[in-house]
Design an enzyme around this catalytic site. Structure first.
Site, PDB file in Angstrom:
ATOM      1  N   LYS A  54      67.774  37.219  55.080  1.00 20.93           N
ATOM      2  CA  LYS A  54      67.013  36.427  56.056  1.00 20.93           C
ATOM      3  C   LYS A  54      65.513  36.591  55.810  1.00 20.93           C
ATOM      4  O   LYS A  54      64.756  35.621  55.888  1.00 20.93           O
ATOM      5  CB  LYS A  54      67.373  36.862  57.484  1.00 20.93           C
ATOM      6  CG  LYS A  54      68.727  36.320  57.919  1.00 20.93           C
ATOM      7  CD  LYS A  54      69.303  37.018  59.131  1.00 20.93           C
ATOM      8  CE  LYS A  54      70.723  36.532  59.391  1.00 20.93           C
ATOM      9  NZ  LYS A  54      71.472  37.339  60.358  1.00 20.93           N
ATOM     10  N   GLN A  98      70.596  41.578  65.139  1.00 24.47           N
ATOM     11  CA  GLN A  98      71.683  41.499  64.152  1.00 24.47           C
ATOM     12  C   GLN A  98      72.967  42.118  64.726  1.00 24.47           C
ATOM     13  O   GLN A  98      72.975  43.265  65.152  1.00 24.47           O
ATOM     14  CB  GLN A  98      71.258  42.221  62.857  1.00 24.47           C
ATOM     15  CG  GLN A  98      72.275  42.161  61.736  1.00 24.47           C
ATOM     16  CD  GLN A  98      72.512  40.748  61.211  1.00 24.47           C
ATOM     17  OE1 GLN A  98      71.587  39.981  61.026  1.00 24.47           O
ATOM     18  NE2 GLN A  98      73.765  40.396  60.978  1.00 24.47           N
ATOM     19  N   ASP A 123      69.124  32.428  67.636  1.00 23.86           N
ATOM     20  CA  ASP A 123      70.532  32.532  67.247  1.00 23.86           C
ATOM     21  C   ASP A 123      71.400  31.657  68.170  1.00 23.86           C
ATOM     22  O   ASP A 123      72.591  31.485  67.926  1.00 23.86           O
ATOM     23  CB  ASP A 123      70.977  34.001  67.352  1.00 23.86           C
ATOM     24  CG  ASP A 123      71.762  34.449  66.136  1.00 23.86           C
ATOM     25  OD1 ASP A 123      71.920  33.635  65.202  1.00 23.86           O
ATOM     26  OD2 ASP A 123      72.217  35.611  66.121  1.00 23.86           O
TER      27      ASP A 123
END
Ligand code: NAP
Length: 304
Positions: A54, A98, A123
């Site tokens: 990422k 994460q 997200d």
């Protein structure tokens, strides 16, 4: 007949170019680049690899990153402190926690995600943004489901993977009116949000899961199959019809240590009209969509 292969690496690279162009123009105009904060807790090798990827993709797009690495022994309060600080930081447009969190912290994931400011939830997992999706509103949609929709657009367009196109604008947004979609999997992360995105595009959607009876017969009806299960090669060639678009979200580690999907790719690719590979499919698009959402969040901030 051999299916159209939907190459996620190629499609993601075109998205990256688009995002990079927009980031450059907007950074010059506003004097600051979009910012993405990534919080990694523990040292799960797969999570570390994802976060590393990422960071690299963000750099290619012109998005600045703010990385926080915490030990697996970190407390919920410690993680919360970082989330609150990023919520307040005007240079941060997107916050990614994460997942999965290590050990007992995993049961705190929902609380921690709910602590992220909804406008920075790139997200798309915050209950507020998921609620907006249910209402057919909102801007920040979860990255993997969004990547799935972009793959379906590619499948239904005249563009082929590897074509020399300048922008993803050359891939039209598909209207799925009259199409039957079957999503296998009903998780909050993938199955449910992708089902609502398909519904938003006017598909007639069936959600299948572990209690579905005669799954192969249900899937055989589908013009669009989205497999998000986590079971190696569950979907076989006699489960699909020749016009079906097959999107494989699954990531499974084989006994040999390689990655493979929920779809038996080699045989299904001979039986359907378009298919995503694993690896090199939806996973690549998930990261590109994270950058896309970060840019959207930045643009929303700049327009205030
Ligand atoms: P999950 O939370 O474990 O959900 C799996 C779903 O599959 C559940 O709804 C389950 O049904 C259903 N299921 C399990 N066995 C089944 C069977 N035999 N037949 C039909 N349905 C069955 O998993 P997830 O988070 O949605 O992830 C699914 C897969 O996608 C995993 O392999 C994951 O690694 C992968 N993934 C990939 C990406 C990417 O970027 N490519 C992103 C996220 C996830 P019940 O609800 O009835 O238990």
């Amino acid at each position: 007949m051999s299916a159209k292969i939907l190459d996620g690496k190629w499609l993601a690279s075109i998205y990256e170019q688009d995002i990079h162009r927009q980031c450059q123009t907007l950074s010059e105009k506003f004097g600051s680049a979009p910012g993405l904060a990534v919080i990694l807790v523990g040292d799960n090798p797969a999570s570390k690899a994802y976060v590393g990827r990422k960071g690299k993709v963000a750099a290619r797009c012109g998005i600045q990153t703010f990385d926080t690495r915490l030990a697996a022994s970190a407390s919920k309060e410690e993680i919360l402190e970082h989330i609150v600080a990023f919520n307040k930081n005007p240079e941060v447009d997107g916050i990614l926690l994460q997942l999965p969190l290590p050990g007992e912290l995993s049961s705190e994931s929902d609380d921690l995600i709910a602590a992220i400011a909804p406008e920075k939830d790139v997200d798309g997992l915050h209950p507020f943004n998921q609620g907006l999706l249910l209402q057919g509103k909102g801007v920040l949609r979860s990255c993997t489901p969004l990547g799935v929709m972009k793959m379906i657009d590619l499948a239904l367009s005249d563009v082929k993977s590897g074509d020399d196109i300048e922008s993803t604008d050359q891939i039209p947004v598909a209207d799925l009116s009259g199409k039957k979609a079957v999503v296998i999997g009903r998780s909050v992360l993938v199955g449910k949000p992708v089902s609502f995105l398909l519904l938003e595009r006017n598909a007639t959607v069936t959600i299948a899961h572990s209690r579905t009876k005669d799954l192969s017969a249900v899937v055989r009806e589908a013009d669009i199959v989205v497999a998000a299960v986590g079971k190696e090669h569950l979907v076989k060639s006699d489960w699909v019809h020749s016009n079906a678009i097959v999107i494989d979200v699954g990531i499974n580690r084989t006994e040999q240590g390689t990655l493979t999907g929920d779809v038996a790719f080699d045989e299904v690719a001979q039986a359907c009209s378009a298919i995503t590979p694993v690896p090199g499919g939806v996973g690549q698009m998930t990261v590109a969509m994270l950058m896309h959402n970060t840019l959207l969040s930045y643009m929303a901030r700049m327009s205030q």
